[in-house]
Scaffold this motif. Structure first.
Motif, PDB file in Angstrom:
ATOM      1  N   SER A  13       0.830  -1.118   0.109  1.00  0.00           N
ATOM      2  CA  SER A  13       0.043   0.002   0.036  1.00  0.00           C
ATOM      3  C   SER A  13       0.767   1.318   0.325  1.00  0.00           C
ATOM      4  O   SER A  13       0.221   2.133  -0.307  1.00  0.00           O
ATOM      5  N   GLN A  14       2.213   1.126   0.357  1.00  0.00           N
ATOM      6  CA  GLN A  14       3.094   2.309   0.057  1.00  0.00           C
ATOM      7  C   GLN A  14       3.576   2.695  -1.107  1.00  0.00           C
ATOM      8  O   GLN A  14       4.221   3.710  -1.521  1.00  0.00           O
ATOM      9  N   SER A  15       3.316   1.900  -2.122  1.00  0.00           N
ATOM     10  CA  SER A  15       3.819   2.079  -3.508  1.00  0.00           C
ATOM     11  C   SER A  15       3.449   3.437  -4.106  1.00  0.00           C
ATOM     12  O   SER A  15       4.314   4.026  -4.555  1.00  0.00           O
ATOM     13  N   LYS A  16       2.511   3.894  -3.920  1.00  0.00           N
ATOM     14  CA  LYS A  16       1.771   5.129  -4.517  1.00  0.00           C
ATOM     15  C   LYS A  16       2.737   6.170  -3.896  1.00  0.00           C
ATOM     16  O   LYS A  16       3.307   7.086  -4.650  1.00  0.00           O
ATOM     17  N   LYS A  17       2.791   6.226  -2.424  1.00  0.00           N
ATOM     18  CA  LYS A  17       3.677   7.478  -1.719  1.00  0.00           C
ATOM     19  C   LYS A  17       5.171   7.454  -2.211  1.00  0.00           C
ATOM     20  O   LYS A  17       5.655   8.424  -2.339  1.00  0.00           O
ATOM     21  N   ILE A  18       5.764   6.041  -2.277  1.00  0.00           N
ATOM     22  CA  ILE A  18       7.098   5.915  -2.553  1.00  0.00           C
ATOM     23  C   ILE A  18       7.404   6.602  -4.030  1.00  0.00           C
ATOM     24  O   ILE A  18       8.089   7.041  -4.294  1.00  0.00           O
ATOM     25  N   SER A  19       6.350   6.035  -4.843  1.00  0.00           N
ATOM     26  CA  SER A  19       6.549   6.681  -6.202  1.00  0.00           C
ATOM     27  C   SER A  19       6.526   8.194  -6.389  1.00  0.00           C
ATOM     28  O   SER A  19       7.278   8.895  -6.849  1.00  0.00           O
ATOM     29  N   ASP A  29       9.933   8.229 -13.693  1.00  0.00           N
ATOM     30  CA  ASP A  29       9.380   7.116 -13.457  1.00  0.00           C
ATOM     31  C   ASP A  29      10.182   5.930 -14.181  1.00  0.00           C
ATOM     32  O   ASP A  29       9.978   4.681 -13.784  1.00  0.00           O
ATOM     33  N   SER A  30      11.070   6.347 -15.033  1.00  0.00           N
ATOM     34  CA  SER A  30      12.007   5.321 -15.920  1.00  0.00           C
ATOM     35  C   SER A  30      13.145   4.880 -14.860  1.00  0.00           C
ATOM     36  O   SER A  30      14.064   3.915 -15.159  1.00  0.00           O
ATOM     37  N   ASP A  31      13.373   5.583 -13.918  1.00  0.00           N
ATOM     38  CA  ASP A  31      14.599   5.276 -12.786  1.00  0.00           C
ATOM     39  C   ASP A  31      14.314   4.473 -11.774  1.00  0.00           C
ATOM     40  O   ASP A  31      15.196   4.225 -10.997  1.00  0.00           O
ATOM     41  N   TYR A  32      13.050   4.206 -11.594  1.00  0.00           N
ATOM     42  CA  TYR A  32      12.883   3.458 -10.345  1.00  0.00           C
ATOM     43  C   TYR A  32      11.781   2.265 -10.755  1.00  0.00           C
ATOM     44  O   TYR A  32      10.932   2.237 -11.684  1.00  0.00           O
ATOM     45  N   ILE A  33      11.802   1.123 -10.003  1.00  0.00           N
ATOM     46  CA  ILE A  33      10.789  -0.059 -10.305  1.00  0.00           C
ATOM     47  C   ILE A  33      10.102  -0.334  -8.857  1.00  0.00           C
ATOM     48  O   ILE A  33      10.861  -0.485  -8.014  1.00  0.00           O
ATOM     49  N   VAL A  34       9.104  -0.504  -8.932  1.00  0.00           N
ATOM     50  CA  VAL A  34       8.243  -0.889  -7.918  1.00  0.00           C
ATOM     51  C   VAL A  34       7.612  -2.299  -8.349  1.00  0.00           C
ATOM     52  O   VAL A  34       6.964  -2.514  -9.163  1.00  0.00           O
ATOM     53  N   TYR A  35       8.112  -3.348  -7.470  1.00  0.00           N
ATOM     54  CA  TYR A  35       7.859  -4.801  -7.776  1.00  0.00           C
ATOM     55  C   TYR A  35       6.577  -5.044  -6.659  1.00  0.00           C
ATOM     56  O   TYR A  35       6.452  -5.283  -5.639  1.00  0.00           O
TER      57      TYR A  35
END
Length: 146
Positions: A13-19, A29-35
């Motif tokens: 659930s933290q994915s949106k805030k971390i992004s 957004d091309s510099d990070y990956i959320v698995y």
């Protein structure tokens, strides 16, 4: 070749805030990956894998989240570290000389982290053993003149 920082967080659930935090810090957004997991992984399985890799007694939530960020210079490393810290990262790794396209596979990242954890197991320091003592014996004379 790139350098990435990979972090493990408590919940998906933290994915949106971390992004959002990463983008606010200047990452594209091309510099990070959320698995994100498409299938649930049992808490017991993740916890046992975590403990075997890191010898850490932390108990992981059922929906933990992993994030990788490509960093290019010291400033971006500090920014990524700050975003991770602000979002209460459980554990993070700095992995150098990796193709960012390879980092898209979470299994690949897990293998790299596992190999690193195994390689960081230091040999134990030399233990010195002393001859056993029999305690106070005739060698110690209290109050007697010899």
């Amino acid at each position: 070749m790139a350098t990435i920082i990979t972090g493990l967080f408590n919940s998906q659930s933290q994915s949106k805030k971390i992004s959002e935090d990463l983008e606010h810090a200047g990452f594209n957004d091309s510099d990070y990956i959320v698995y994100l997991h498409t299938e649930p992984i049992a808490k017991e399985v993740k916890t046992s894998i975590w403990r075997s890799f890191f010898n850490d007694e932390a108990s992981l939530e059922d929906d933990s989240l992993a994030v990788s960020v490509k960093v290019t210079e010291k400033d971006s490393i500090e920014k990524a570290n700050q975003v991770f810290a602000d979002n209460k990262v459980i554990h993070q790794n700095l992995i150098e000389n990796i193709e960012f396209k390879d980092a898209q596979s979470l299994d690949y990242i897990k293998r790299i982290v596992a190999l690193r954890a195994k390689s960081e197991i230091y040999s134990s320091p030399e233990v010195k053993h002393h001859d056993p003592h029999s305690g106070i014996n005739s060698e110690v004379n209290f109050g007697k003149d010899e």
